[in-house]
Design a protein around this motif. Structure first.
Motif, short mmCIF file in Angstrom:
data_model
loop_
_atom_site.label_atom_id
_atom_site.label_comp_id
_atom_site.label_asym_id
_atom_site.label_seq_id
_atom_site.Cartn_x
_atom_site.Cartn_y
_atom_site.Cartn_z
N UNK A 18 0.82 -1.21 0.00
CA UNK A 18 0.00 0.00 0.00
C UNK A 18 0.86 1.26 0.00
N UNK A 19 1.92 1.26 0.79
CA UNK A 19 2.80 2.43 0.85
C UNK A 19 3.40 2.72 -0.52
N UNK A 20 3.75 1.68 -1.27
CA UNK A 20 4.33 1.90 -2.60
C UNK A 20 3.29 2.51 -3.53
N UNK A 21 2.04 2.06 -3.44
CA UNK A 21 1.00 2.62 -4.29
C UNK A 21 0.86 4.13 -4.06
N UNK A 22 0.97 4.54 -2.79
CA UNK A 22 0.88 5.97 -2.47
C UNK A 22 2.12 6.72 -2.93
N UNK A 23 3.29 6.12 -2.73
CA UNK A 23 4.53 6.78 -3.16
C UNK A 23 4.54 7.01 -4.66
N UNK A 24 4.05 6.03 -5.41
CA UNK A 24 3.99 6.18 -6.87
C UNK A 24 3.06 7.32 -7.26
N UNK A 25 1.95 7.47 -6.53
CA UNK A 25 1.03 8.57 -6.81
C UNK A 25 1.66 9.92 -6.48
N UNK A 26 2.46 9.96 -5.42
CA UNK A 26 3.14 11.22 -5.08
C UNK A 26 4.13 11.59 -6.19
N UNK A 27 4.85 10.61 -6.67
CA UNK A 27 5.81 10.88 -7.74
C UNK A 27 5.11 11.37 -9.01
N UNK A 28 3.88 10.91 -9.25
CA UNK A 28 3.14 11.32 -10.44
C UNK A 28 2.51 12.69 -10.29
N UNK A 31 -3.30 10.36 0.22
CA UNK A 31 -3.91 9.62 1.32
C UNK A 31 -4.36 8.26 0.83
N UNK A 32 -4.11 7.24 1.62
CA UNK A 32 -4.65 5.91 1.34
C UNK A 32 -6.08 5.85 1.84
N UNK A 33 -7.02 5.55 0.95
CA UNK A 33 -8.43 5.65 1.32
C UNK A 33 -9.16 4.35 1.02
N UNK A 67 -8.07 4.85 -12.39
CA UNK A 67 -8.83 3.92 -11.58
C UNK A 67 -8.37 4.02 -10.13
N UNK A 68 -9.32 4.21 -9.23
CA UNK A 68 -9.06 4.25 -7.78
C UNK A 68 -8.23 5.45 -7.34
N UNK A 69 -8.17 6.51 -8.13
CA UNK A 69 -7.45 7.72 -7.74
C UNK A 69 -8.43 8.90 -7.77
N UNK A 70 -8.43 9.70 -6.72
CA UNK A 70 -9.39 10.79 -6.56
C UNK A 70 -8.68 12.07 -6.14
N UNK A 71 -9.29 13.19 -6.46
CA UNK A 71 -8.82 14.47 -5.94
C UNK A 71 -9.60 14.76 -4.67
N UNK A 72 -8.88 15.05 -3.57
CA UNK A 72 -9.52 15.33 -2.29
C UNK A 72 -9.75 16.83 -2.15
N UNK A 73 -10.98 17.21 -1.81
CA UNK A 73 -11.31 18.63 -1.70
C UNK A 73 -11.67 19.05 -0.29
N UNK A 74 -12.05 18.10 0.56
CA UNK A 74 -12.41 18.45 1.94
C UNK A 74 -12.36 17.18 2.77
N UNK A 75 -12.23 17.33 4.07
CA UNK A 75 -12.24 16.20 5.00
C UNK A 75 -12.58 16.68 6.39
N UNK A 134 -3.22 21.03 -2.50
CA UNK A 134 -3.92 19.91 -3.12
C UNK A 134 -3.49 18.57 -2.54
N UNK A 135 -4.39 17.60 -2.59
CA UNK A 135 -4.10 16.22 -2.20
C UNK A 135 -4.89 15.28 -3.09
N UNK A 136 -4.37 14.09 -3.26
CA UNK A 136 -5.11 13.04 -3.95
C UNK A 136 -5.29 11.86 -3.00
N UNK A 137 -6.30 11.06 -3.31
CA UNK A 137 -6.55 9.84 -2.54
C UNK A 137 -6.40 8.63 -3.44
N UNK A 138 -5.75 7.60 -2.93
CA UNK A 138 -5.57 6.35 -3.67
C UNK A 138 -6.28 5.24 -2.89
#
Length: 292
Positions: A141-151, A157-159, A182-190, A244-248
């Protein structure tokens, strides 16, 4: 930028699993034959992490001992010609460069992460929550998030979706799908631990985030929130609405090791895959079901 540092907050008291956590840190509760925190460290290492800071508190020296060498035990294993077990024990102390710092007061997850400011410096870093073991994903899971950060170059955030009746125990997210992903979102509020009228969705942050160093000045300005604690969620909300943040939605299964049922789930599911006990345990479960 490659993520090379990770922070594991492990200072909580484990009140949901008392009395087991009265004298043993909940992070050291075993899942078959390894403590929960070893699974978390292994995930970080498999994700390319080289330096790990574990945030501890009073009474948790066994966490440090676990990742240290034990010459007496090692000598006995060699004398007994248990080379394979010896190699496993030595390997634990060489998985990564692990450091420790104490959170002297349990002021919340946000405060625990703030304790890592000097360790992190001016680099992005992963946070792997000490309560959450995540297994059986397509990739760690951590790698999936790290790859999204690099992109995307923003906090990640892992969601996962959680039952709506349980959302008030977690945080609730406002999110938008990213076209073509697929499975990647833009986070706007929490919002942390929302009331029924505050719920944004049944998606929540569960166990993993990757953050830029800009989170630290935000945390320093963050006032106590839900439960009277400094909530990491409150700081990430500011980050989401500025940088900005994204959720994976990571592919693995999360086990809540601060919850009695979560601990049982982890033990059963790992045992059913463990090469030494899976067949015997499977037969035992079948016999148990037949008696119910």
């Amino acid at each position: 930028m490659k993520i090379k540092k990770a922070v594991i907050p492990a200072a909580g008291l484990g009140t949901r699993v008392l009395p087991a956590s009265k004298s043993m840190p909940k992070e050291m509760l075993p899942i078959v034959d390894k403590p929960a925190i070893q699974y978390i460290v292994e995930e970080a290492v498999k994700s390319g992490i080289e330096d790990i800071l574990i945030i501890t508190s009073r009474g948790k020296t066994t966490v440090e001992d676990h990742f240290d060498r034990n010459p007496e035990l090692e000598a006995r294993l060699l004398a007994s010609k248990k080379q394979e077990v010896y190699d496993q024990m030595v390997a634990i102390s060489h998985m990564a460069n692990i450091q420790y710092v104490r959170q002297k007061e349990t002021k919340g997850l946000g405060h625990a992460v703030l304790c890592a400011k000097a360790f992190v410096g001016n680099e992005p870093f992963a946070v792997l929550y000490g309560d959450d073991v995540i297994l059986n994903g397509e990739r760690p899971a951590c790698r999936e998030l790290c790859e999204a950060y690099e992109e995307y170059g923003v906090g990640v955030a892992g969601i996962k979706p959680v039952p709506m009746e349980d959302i008030s125990k977690y945080c609730s997210l406002a999110l938008e799908p990213i076209e073509g992903k697929d499975r990647v979102f833009r986070l706007t509020d929490m919002i942390e631990k929302p009331s029924l009228t505050e719920v944004l969705s049944n998606y929540s942050i569960l166990g993993r985030v990757v953050l830029p160093p800009e989170i630290f000045p935000i945390l320093e300005r963050t006032k106590p929130g839900a439960g009277g604690e400094i909530q990491l969620t409150d700081a990430m909300k500011v980050l989401a609405q500025t940088s900005g943040m994204v959720g994976v939605e990571y592919t693995g299964t999360r086990y809540d090791m601060g919850n009695k049922f979560g601990i049982l789930q982890a033990i059963v599911e790992v045992a059913l895959q463990h090469p030494e006990v899976k067949d015997q345990f499977h037969d035992y479960l079948k016999s148990l079901v037949s008696r119910l």
